[in-house]
Design a protein around this motif. Structure first.
Motif, PDB file in Angstrom:
ATOM      1  N   GLY A  34       1.025  -1.056  -0.245  1.00 41.12           N
ATOM      2  CA  GLY A  34      -0.038  -0.002  -0.247  1.00 41.12           C
ATOM      3  C   GLY A  34       0.945   1.206  -0.360  1.00 41.12           C
ATOM      4  O   GLY A  34       0.389   2.455  -0.015  1.00 41.12           O
ATOM      5  N   ALA A  35       2.548   1.019  -0.226  1.00 38.77           N
ATOM      6  CA  ALA A  35       3.517   1.968   0.036  1.00 38.77           C
ATOM      7  C   ALA A  35       2.075   3.096  -1.504  1.00 38.77           C
ATOM      8  O   ALA A  35       2.669   2.459  -2.660  1.00 38.77           O
ATOM      9  N   ARG A  36       2.948   4.441  -1.052  1.00 37.38           N
ATOM     10  CA  ARG A  36       3.419   5.365  -2.266  1.00 37.38           C
ATOM     11  C   ARG A  36       4.620   6.216  -2.480  1.00 37.38           C
ATOM     12  O   ARG A  36       4.999   6.411  -1.135  1.00 37.38           O
ATOM     13  N   THR A  37       5.125   6.589  -3.866  1.00 33.35           N
ATOM     14  CA  THR A  37       5.763   7.778  -3.811  1.00 33.35           C
ATOM     15  C   THR A  37       5.412   8.335  -4.656  1.00 33.35           C
ATOM     16  O   THR A  37       4.374   8.882  -5.412  1.00 33.35           O
ATOM     17  N   ARG A  38       6.599   9.716  -4.471  1.00 32.99           N
ATOM     18  CA  ARG A  38       6.193  10.538  -5.324  1.00 32.99           C
ATOM     19  C   ARG A  38       7.997  10.756  -6.202  1.00 32.99           C
ATOM     20  O   ARG A  38       8.430  11.716  -7.270  1.00 32.99           O
ATOM     21  N   TYR A  39       9.034  10.570  -5.346  1.00 29.90           N
ATOM     22  CA  TYR A  39      10.467  10.737  -6.252  1.00 29.90           C
ATOM     23  C   TYR A  39      11.228   9.407  -6.334  1.00 29.90           C
ATOM     24  O   TYR A  39      10.985   8.264  -5.098  1.00 29.90           O
ATOM     25  N   LEU A  40      11.497   9.896  -7.000  1.00 28.43           N
ATOM     26  CA  LEU A  40      12.792   8.451  -7.342  1.00 28.43           C
ATOM     27  C   LEU A  40      14.085   9.452  -7.259  1.00 28.43           C
ATOM     28  O   LEU A  40      14.435  10.702  -7.023  1.00 28.43           O
TER      29      LEU A  40
END
Length: 190
Positions: A160-166
């Motif tokens: 369920g984790a989310r990310t915006r950054y690489l």
């Protein structure tokens, strides 16, 4: 330290920011690098560390099925001691791939410590050391995705984790002005 928008070509290490970090007063650590006072020293946030480059993907994505396709490195030395991590920043983890200049061995998990060629770190400054969970790649261009098999093998759960950054990290700062990560032909799919 830089945070860039997705697309384009960026240096994997900011030499200018690294030099500024070594010269920084306590006021500059707070203002320029976003440090916060901790006891007798200062703790830098991940976006304040010159050997990490953050690429803003433009919005939050769920990790399931997220892939950045067609990433390339420009002028990367193909040497056994050279490595670049590109992965999605999820809390204290970086989940993705590690480009290596040697035979690929599969899954790896390791902290992103200060680069090998930094002999001395600024005194009184604490740096974040996120844990990288990566699958290794050696050919160009390559795709960046969450290494689900590696996570399962290590018993790490990010459901369920989310990310915006690489996040982009190199184990050497000395290549900073010569090696670039190129997203010019890349795309995000989810």
């Amino acid at each position: 330290m830089p945070v860039f928008s997705f697309g384009g070509r960026y240096p994997i290490v900011s030499i200018e920011d690294l030099e500024a970090l070594y010269r920084a007063s306590s006021v500059e650590l707070v203002r320029r690098f976003g440090a916060r006072r901790v006891g007798e020293g200062y703790a830098l946030p991940i976006q304040g560390v010159p050997w990490f480059t953050l690429i803003d993907l433009g919005r939050d994505y769920e990790l399931g099925g997220l892939v950045v396709r067609g990433v390339s490195l420009v002028n990367a030395p193909i040497k056994p001691w050279f490595g670049v991590v590109l992965g999605f920043l999820v809390g204290d983890f970086v989940l993705g791939v590690s480009f290596v200049g040697r035979r690929v061995v599969g899954c790896r998990s390791f902290p992103l410590n200060p680069p090998l060629d930094l002999w001395d770190l600024p005194r009184g400054v604490v740096f974040p050391r996120p844990l990288a969970v990566v699958s290794e790649v050696s050919g160009l261009p390559f795709d960046v995705s969450v290494p689900w098999g590696c996570l399962d093998a290590l018993g790490v759960s990010v459901g369920g984790a989310r990310t915006r950054y690489l996040l982009v990290y190199s184990n050497l700062v000395s290549v900073g002005g010569r090696v670039f990560v190129d997203f010019g032909s890349s795309g995000v799919s989810f």
